[in-house]
Design a protein around this motif. Structure first.
Motif, PDB file in Angstrom:
ATOM      1  N   LYS A 119      19.524 -13.380  58.839  1.00 12.81           N
ATOM      2  CA  LYS A 119      20.111 -13.168  60.164  1.00 12.81           C
ATOM      3  C   LYS A 119      21.569 -12.725  60.132  1.00 12.81           C
ATOM      4  N   ILE A 120      22.331 -13.234  59.185  1.00 13.92           N
ATOM      5  CA  ILE A 120      23.745 -12.878  59.132  1.00 13.92           C
ATOM      6  C   ILE A 120      23.923 -11.373  58.883  1.00 13.92           C
ATOM      7  N   GLN A 121      22.896 -10.731  58.323  1.00 15.82           N
ATOM      8  CA  GLN A 121      22.989  -9.302  58.035  1.00 15.82           C
ATOM      9  C   GLN A 121      22.770  -8.421  59.268  1.00 15.82           C
ATOM     10  N   TYR A 122      22.153  -8.967  60.332  1.00 13.90           N
ATOM     11  CA  TYR A 122      21.898  -8.117  61.493  1.00 13.90           C
ATOM     12  C   TYR A 122      22.363  -8.688  62.823  1.00 13.90           C
ATOM     13  N   GLU A 123      22.633  -9.995  62.889  1.00 12.44           N
ATOM     14  CA  GLU A 123      23.087 -10.595  64.138  1.00 12.44           C
ATOM     15  C   GLU A 123      24.541 -10.208  64.408  1.00 12.44           C
ATOM     16  N   GLU A 124      24.949 -10.394  65.656  1.00 12.53           N
ATOM     17  CA  GLU A 124      26.334 -10.146  66.045  1.00 12.53           C
ATOM     18  C   GLU A 124      27.263 -11.032  65.220  1.00 12.53           C
ATOM     19  N   GLN A 125      28.404 -10.460  64.834  1.00 11.29           N
ATOM     20  CA  GLN A 125      29.381 -11.184  64.022  1.00 11.29           C
ATOM     21  C   GLN A 125      30.429 -11.837  64.920  1.00 11.29           C
ATOM     22  N   PRO A 126      30.900 -13.015  64.597  1.00 12.97           N
ATOM     23  CA  PRO A 126      30.393 -13.852  63.519  1.00 12.97           C
ATOM     24  C   PRO A 126      29.087 -14.543  63.921  1.00 12.97           C
ATOM     25  N   TYR A 127      28.181 -14.598  62.975  1.00 10.22           N
ATOM     26  CA  TYR A 127      26.900 -15.278  63.175  1.00 10.22           C
ATOM     27  C   TYR A 127      27.160 -16.782  63.180  1.00 10.22           C
ATOM     28  N   LYS A 137      27.464  -5.909  53.079  1.00 10.53           N
ATOM     29  CA  LYS A 137      27.025  -7.013  53.936  1.00 10.53           C
ATOM     30  C   LYS A 137      27.549  -8.370  53.457  1.00 10.53           C
ATOM     31  N   LEU A 138      28.006  -8.439  52.214  1.00 11.17           N
ATOM     32  CA  LEU A 138      28.530  -9.704  51.690  1.00 11.17           C
ATOM     33  C   LEU A 138      29.767 -10.164  52.444  1.00 11.17           C
ATOM     34  N   ALA A 139      30.435  -9.251  53.130  1.00  6.96           N
ATOM     35  CA  ALA A 139      31.619  -9.587  53.920  1.00  6.96           C
ATOM     36  C   ALA A 139      31.260  -9.994  55.347  1.00  6.96           C
ATOM     37  N   SER A 140      29.977  -9.950  55.704  1.00  5.44           N
ATOM     38  CA  SER A 140      29.549 -10.380  57.038  1.00  5.44           C
ATOM     39  C   SER A 140      29.990 -11.814  57.256  1.00  5.44           C
ATOM     40  N   THR A 141      30.381 -12.132  58.477  1.00  8.01           N
ATOM     41  CA  THR A 141      30.955 -13.453  58.727  1.00  8.01           C
ATOM     42  C   THR A 141      30.023 -14.355  59.532  1.00  8.01           C
ATOM     43  N   CYS A 142      30.248 -15.647  59.324  1.00  5.15           N
ATOM     44  CA  CYS A 142      29.509 -16.665  60.059  1.00  5.15           C
ATOM     45  C   CYS A 142      30.455 -17.809  60.368  1.00  5.15           C
ATOM     46  N   ILE A 143      30.049 -18.615  61.318  1.00  2.53           N
ATOM     47  CA  ILE A 143      30.776 -19.832  61.650  1.00  2.53           C
ATOM     48  C   ILE A 143      29.897 -20.993  61.217  1.00  2.53           C
TER      49      ILE A 143
END
Length: 151
Positions: A61-69, A115-121
């Motif tokens: 999901k972190i690869q396609y959901e709105e950032q930050p996931y 995508k490794l830089a994709s962010t999450c909370i």
């Protein structure tokens, strides 16, 4: 900082090593709870399966959901209790552990570098990257295996 390749190598190591190590333990060692409110080694292994289930979803999901996931937390105690790992044959839990982590490796090995830089909370409100999440997944697994299951 670990690389994606070292995370994959670590997961592969435990897929190969953990079944052999657990086969050396007696049933009582695997099922005994150190305290009434603490998990047995078998339940800790089940918890690692639950962690894999939840993290596989996050890795995708972190690869396609709105950032930050936003990482959804799950109640670990309820997951372990409601899946009845204590009564489940060890071989069945080990097969699940291995299958889930092979799936995780497959997903991780196909994550594009950008995508490794994709962010999450995460649960405490901190912002982290997918790269951090992958490393934390392996660190969490190794903590439980080295300090609780094989200790």
């Amino acid at each position: 900082m670990q690389t994606v390749e070292s995370v994959i190598a670590g997961l592969n190591h435990w897929i190969e090593t953990l079944p052999k190590e657990l086969s050396r333990l007696q049933e009582l060692e695997i099922t005994e709870r150190p305290l009434p409110n603490k998990w047995s080694k078998k339940e800790i292994l089940g918890h690692l399966c639950d962690s894999a289930i939840n993290n596989i979803e996050r890795f995708v999901k972190i690869q396609y959901e709105e950032q930050p996931y936003v990482i959804q937390v799950y109640n670990q105690d309820h997951w372990v209790a409601l899946q009845h790992y204590q009564e489940t044959p060890l071989d069945e839990i080990l097969q699940l552990f291995c299958a889930l982590n092979k799936r995780a490796i497959h997903i991780i090995s196909h994550i594009p570098a950008e995508k490794l830089a994709s962010t999450c909370i995460i649960g405490n409100g901190e912002h982290k990257t997918l790269d951090w999440l992958l490393q934390d997944y392996l660190a969490h697994m190794e903590h439980h295996i080295k300090k609780q299951i094989l200790a």
